[in-house]
Write a protein that holds these residues in place. Structure first.
Motif, PDB file in Angstrom:
ATOM      1  N   ILE A 205       0.754  -1.140   0.029  1.00  0.00           N
ATOM      2  CA  ILE A 205       0.226   0.072   0.044  1.00  0.00           C
ATOM      3  C   ILE A 205       0.791   1.127   0.116  1.00  0.00           C
ATOM      4  O   ILE A 205       0.746   2.222  -0.842  1.00  0.00           O
ATOM      5  N   GLU A 206       1.839   1.107   0.792  1.00  0.00           N
ATOM      6  CA  GLU A 206       2.675   2.404   0.925  1.00  0.00           C
ATOM      7  C   GLU A 206       3.480   2.765  -0.523  1.00  0.00           C
ATOM      8  O   GLU A 206       3.845   3.672  -0.846  1.00  0.00           O
ATOM      9  N   ALA A 207       4.193   1.439  -0.850  1.00  0.00           N
ATOM     10  CA  ALA A 207       4.939   1.626  -2.358  1.00  0.00           C
ATOM     11  C   ALA A 207       3.949   2.075  -3.391  1.00  0.00           C
ATOM     12  O   ALA A 207       4.404   3.097  -3.939  1.00  0.00           O
ATOM     13  N   LEU A 208       3.013   1.636  -3.444  1.00  0.00           N
ATOM     14  CA  LEU A 208       1.975   1.834  -4.737  1.00  0.00           C
ATOM     15  C   LEU A 208       1.511   3.380  -4.660  1.00  0.00           C
ATOM     16  O   LEU A 208       1.015   3.715  -5.506  1.00  0.00           O
ATOM     17  N   ASN A 209       1.308   3.741  -3.504  1.00  0.00           N
ATOM     18  CA  ASN A 209       0.782   5.084  -3.227  1.00  0.00           C
ATOM     19  C   ASN A 209       1.992   6.142  -2.956  1.00  0.00           C
ATOM     20  O   ASN A 209       1.571   7.353  -2.679  1.00  0.00           O
ATOM     21  N   GLY A 210       3.152   5.752  -3.067  1.00  0.00           N
ATOM     22  CA  GLY A 210       4.324   6.768  -3.041  1.00  0.00           C
ATOM     23  C   GLY A 210       4.781   7.404  -4.098  1.00  0.00           C
ATOM     24  O   GLY A 210       4.480   7.020  -5.320  1.00  0.00           O
ATOM     25  N   THR A 211       5.375   8.391  -3.894  1.00  0.00           N
ATOM     26  CA  THR A 211       6.166   9.425  -5.095  1.00  0.00           C
ATOM     27  C   THR A 211       7.287   8.599  -5.741  1.00  0.00           C
ATOM     28  O   THR A 211       7.521   9.055  -6.729  1.00  0.00           O
ATOM     29  N   TYR A 212       7.715   7.606  -5.012  1.00  0.00           N
ATOM     30  CA  TYR A 212       9.062   6.831  -5.543  1.00  0.00           C
ATOM     31  C   TYR A 212       8.559   5.654  -6.412  1.00  0.00           C
ATOM     32  O   TYR A 212       9.205   5.146  -7.072  1.00  0.00           O
ATOM     33  N   ILE A 213       7.172   5.474  -6.622  1.00  0.00           N
ATOM     34  CA  ILE A 213       6.942   4.295  -7.523  1.00  0.00           C
ATOM     35  C   ILE A 213       7.228   4.317  -8.876  1.00  0.00           C
ATOM     36  O   ILE A 213       7.378   5.590  -9.474  1.00  0.00           O
ATOM     37  N   ASN A 214       7.453   3.300  -9.571  1.00  0.00           N
ATOM     38  CA  ASN A 214       7.833   3.302 -10.923  1.00  0.00           C
ATOM     39  C   ASN A 214       7.176   2.088 -11.536  1.00  0.00           C
ATOM     40  O   ASN A 214       6.645   1.158 -10.649  1.00  0.00           O
ATOM     41  N   GLU A 215       7.371   1.633 -12.652  1.00  0.00           N
ATOM     42  CA  GLU A 215       6.692   0.414 -13.124  1.00  0.00           C
ATOM     43  C   GLU A 215       7.315  -1.020 -12.786  1.00  0.00           C
ATOM     44  O   GLU A 215       6.587  -1.939 -12.593  1.00  0.00           O
ATOM     45  N   PHE A 216       8.566  -0.963 -12.340  1.00  0.00           N
ATOM     46  CA  PHE A 216       9.243  -2.100 -11.791  1.00  0.00           C
ATOM     47  C   PHE A 216       8.657  -2.298 -10.523  1.00  0.00           C
ATOM     48  O   PHE A 216       8.137  -3.592 -10.400  1.00  0.00           O
ATOM     49  N   ALA A 217       8.567  -1.302  -9.671  1.00  0.00           N
ATOM     50  CA  ALA A 217       8.190  -1.372  -8.378  1.00  0.00           C
ATOM     51  C   ALA A 217       6.521  -1.789  -8.435  1.00  0.00           C
ATOM     52  O   ALA A 217       6.060  -2.747  -7.782  1.00  0.00           O
ATOM     53  N   ARG A 218       6.034  -1.340  -9.374  1.00  0.00           N
ATOM     54  CA  ARG A 218       4.409  -1.522  -9.379  1.00  0.00           C
ATOM     55  C   ARG A 218       4.357  -2.835  -9.836  1.00  0.00           C
ATOM     56  O   ARG A 218       3.306  -3.577  -9.242  1.00  0.00           O
ATOM     57  N   ALA A 219       4.994  -3.552 -10.590  1.00  0.00           N
ATOM     58  CA  ALA A 219       4.651  -4.770 -11.181  1.00  0.00           C
ATOM     59  C   ALA A 219       4.824  -5.774  -9.938  1.00  0.00           C
ATOM     60  O   ALA A 219       3.778  -6.438  -9.868  1.00  0.00           O
ATOM     61  N   PHE A 220       5.799  -5.797  -9.233  1.00  0.00           N
ATOM     62  CA  PHE A 220       5.933  -6.546  -8.026  1.00  0.00           C
ATOM     63  C   PHE A 220       4.917  -6.229  -7.000  1.00  0.00           C
ATOM     64  O   PHE A 220       4.404  -7.157  -6.327  1.00  0.00           O
ATOM     65  N   GLY A 221       4.744  -4.873  -6.885  1.00  0.00           N
ATOM     66  CA  GLY A 221       3.856  -4.581  -5.585  1.00  0.00           C
ATOM     67  C   GLY A 221       2.263  -5.022  -5.843  1.00  0.00           C
ATOM     68  O   GLY A 221       1.767  -5.198  -4.990  1.00  0.00           O
ATOM     69  N   GLU A 222       1.826  -4.576  -7.264  1.00  0.00           N
ATOM     70  CA  GLU A 222       0.360  -5.104  -7.645  1.00  0.00           C
ATOM     71  C   GLU A 222       0.220  -6.342  -7.047  1.00  0.00           C
ATOM     72  O   GLU A 222      -0.704  -6.948  -6.739  1.00  0.00           O
ATOM     73  N   LYS A 223       1.131  -7.390  -7.886  1.00  0.00           N
ATOM     74  CA  LYS A 223       1.150  -8.657  -7.763  1.00  0.00           C
ATOM     75  C   LYS A 223       1.283  -9.233  -6.322  1.00  0.00           C
ATOM     76  O   LYS A 223       0.254 -10.071  -5.805  1.00  0.00           O
ATOM     77  N   SER A 224       1.799  -8.617  -5.555  1.00  0.00           N
ATOM     78  CA  SER A 224       2.078  -9.231  -4.218  1.00  0.00           C
ATOM     79  C   SER A 224       0.646  -8.532  -3.601  1.00  0.00           C
ATOM     80  O   SER A 224       0.170  -9.368  -2.774  1.00  0.00           O
ATOM     81  N   LEU A 225       0.278  -7.628  -3.859  1.00  0.00           N
ATOM     82  CA  LEU A 225      -1.147  -6.887  -2.910  1.00  0.00           C
ATOM     83  C   LEU A 225      -2.119  -7.972  -3.294  1.00  0.00           C
ATOM     84  O   LEU A 225      -3.175  -8.374  -2.819  1.00  0.00           O
ATOM     85  N   ASP A 226      -2.142  -8.302  -4.849  1.00  0.00           N
ATOM     86  CA  ASP A 226      -3.215  -9.451  -5.239  1.00  0.00           C
ATOM     87  C   ASP A 226      -3.211 -10.824  -4.509  1.00  0.00           C
ATOM     88  O   ASP A 226      -4.363 -11.274  -4.001  1.00  0.00           O
ATOM     89  N   LEU A 227      -1.914 -11.104  -4.193  1.00  0.00           N
ATOM     90  CA  LEU A 227      -1.737 -12.535  -3.406  1.00  0.00           C
ATOM     91  C   LEU A 227      -2.263 -12.238  -2.012  1.00  0.00           C
ATOM     92  O   LEU A 227      -2.932 -13.047  -1.357  1.00  0.00           O
ATOM     93  N   CYS A 228      -1.964 -11.041  -1.377  1.00  0.00           N
ATOM     94  CA  CYS A 228      -2.501 -10.786   0.097  1.00  0.00           C
ATOM     95  C   CYS A 228      -3.852 -10.718   0.023  1.00  0.00           C
ATOM     96  O   CYS A 228      -4.352 -11.309   0.741  1.00  0.00           O
TER      97      CYS A 228
END
Length: 361
Positions: A205-228
């Motif tokens: 949640i923090e990564a996907l809503n943060g100013t540092y987010i990019n497509e690399f981080a989003r790809a892992f973060g969105e899938k991880s969130l879906d699994l959660c």
């Protein structure tokens, strides 16, 4: 613009029963007769089946870790000295060929920290920060027995020192090998399973809503969130496998993004009040409706589904000195707040804001 050149775990094994391959992994490191391995194992496994499966041989050391408290620099230094004294007596002072951390986030962080301190002089408190480690660590292997922290994937080992709670952040910190065996996380107490899993959910949640987010981080973060969401909202039959992968992928996402307000506040709770990271995150996240409204809403649904009740009113009797110490700890984590607000974060993150948030807990 200079982009982050980060290191990931170079070798990993995933699958039920994969713990049995640990002996093969270590055999590749053992090349001389007096080579030895140090196993740092959460003491919860001492009299359990896993404790009997540790492939220790010859001069190997098995140290049962006390993780009652969050990892401290003093404990890292004591463990390092214990290994060095053993090595001086048994093998003329040579370092182990591998350090194996087995357990939850605290055990994994201790495994990384001891591997680093065996090759870097001085106390571990002097290395709390970014890229302060000078020498490569001893070969080290991470084996999670509870999932959520992402410690198996990250380049940090979070330690509480005399002056601060802050990680040793370095490319040398990253594990050389991880083994992810979903069989190992069966039977974890419900509250601990939830709080540790929420560390992963909150990372995302923090990564996907943060100013540092990019497509690399989003790809892992969105899938991880879906699994959660599958694990904590749907009772998926493969939840152990899914949570283990969510943890790893959440750790990968953070490598190219950053956590945010919840983790900053949680560090203060841990440093001053002694709360473990998982439950500290949950207590902090529950008051962050203004920061992550949708994430907090779903978090409360997950709590309700699993009958989790958080402690309330934990700061009401806190001394002014301790409150100020928590505020200083939280406000000192510049990258986390920059991920929330951007470069002008210091205009927003005032003592008044932090005091108000802590007072709600």
């Amino acid at each position: 613009m200079k982009f982050r050149n980060f290191k990931t775990v170079p070798k990993m094994i995933f699958g039920r029963g994969s713990f049995d391959q640990l002996d093969d992994v270590l055999a590749d490191e053992r090349t001389e007769l007096d080579d030895f391995v140090v196993f740092l194992v959460d003491e919860v496994h001492k009299d359990k089946p896993l404790g009997q499966r540790i492939p220790a041989t010859g001069k190997d050391m098995v140290i049962w870790l006390d993780v009652t408290d969050e990892p401290k620099t003093t404990y890292v230094d004591a463990l390092t000295v214990e290994v060095q004294e053993y090595a001086a007596k048994q093998v003329n002072g040579k370092n182990p060929v591998s350090v194996v951390g087995i357990g939850g986030g605290s055990a994994l962080d201790l495994g990384k920290a001891v591997a680093l301190m065996l090759t870097n002089e001085g106390g571990s408190a002097s290395y709390q920060g970014w890229d302060l480690i000078k020498n490569p660590a001893v070969h080290h292997v991470g084996i999670p027995t509870i999932s959520g922290t992402g410690a198996e994937a990250s380049r940090t080992t979070v330690l509480t020192g005399p002056d601060k709670k802050l990680g040793m952040n370095s490319d040398y910190t990253v594990y050389d090998q991880i083994i992810m065996d979903p069989d190992l996380i069966q039977g974890v107490p419900k509250d601990q399973w939830f709080y540790t899993g929420m560390d992963c959910y909150i990372h995302n949640i923090e990564a996907l809503n943060g100013t540092y987010i990019n497509e690399f981080a989003r790809a892992f973060g969105e899938k991880s969130l879906d699994l959660c969401n599958e694990v904590f909202l749907q009772d998926h039959p493969d939840s152990d496998e899914k949570l283990m992968m969510a943890s790893y992928m959440g750790g990968q996402s953070i490598a190219y993004s950053q956590v945010g307000a919840c983790h900053a506040l949680s560090y203060g709770l841990s440093y001053v009040m002694g709360y473990h990271h998982g439950i500290g995150n949950c207590i902090a996240f529950d008051v962050l409706d203004d920061f992550y409204p949708e994430g907090v809403k779903v978090f409360r649904e997950m709590m309700a589904k699993h009958n989790i009740t958080l402690p309330k009113g934990i700061t009401k009797d806190l001394s002014e000195e301790d409150m100020e110490k928590m505020i200083r700890t939280a406000s000192g984590l510049a990258p986390l707040w920059e991920n929330v607000y951007g470069p002008s974060w210091q205009e927003k993150v005032t003592p008044e804001l932090l005091r108000n948030l802590y007072s709600k807990m």
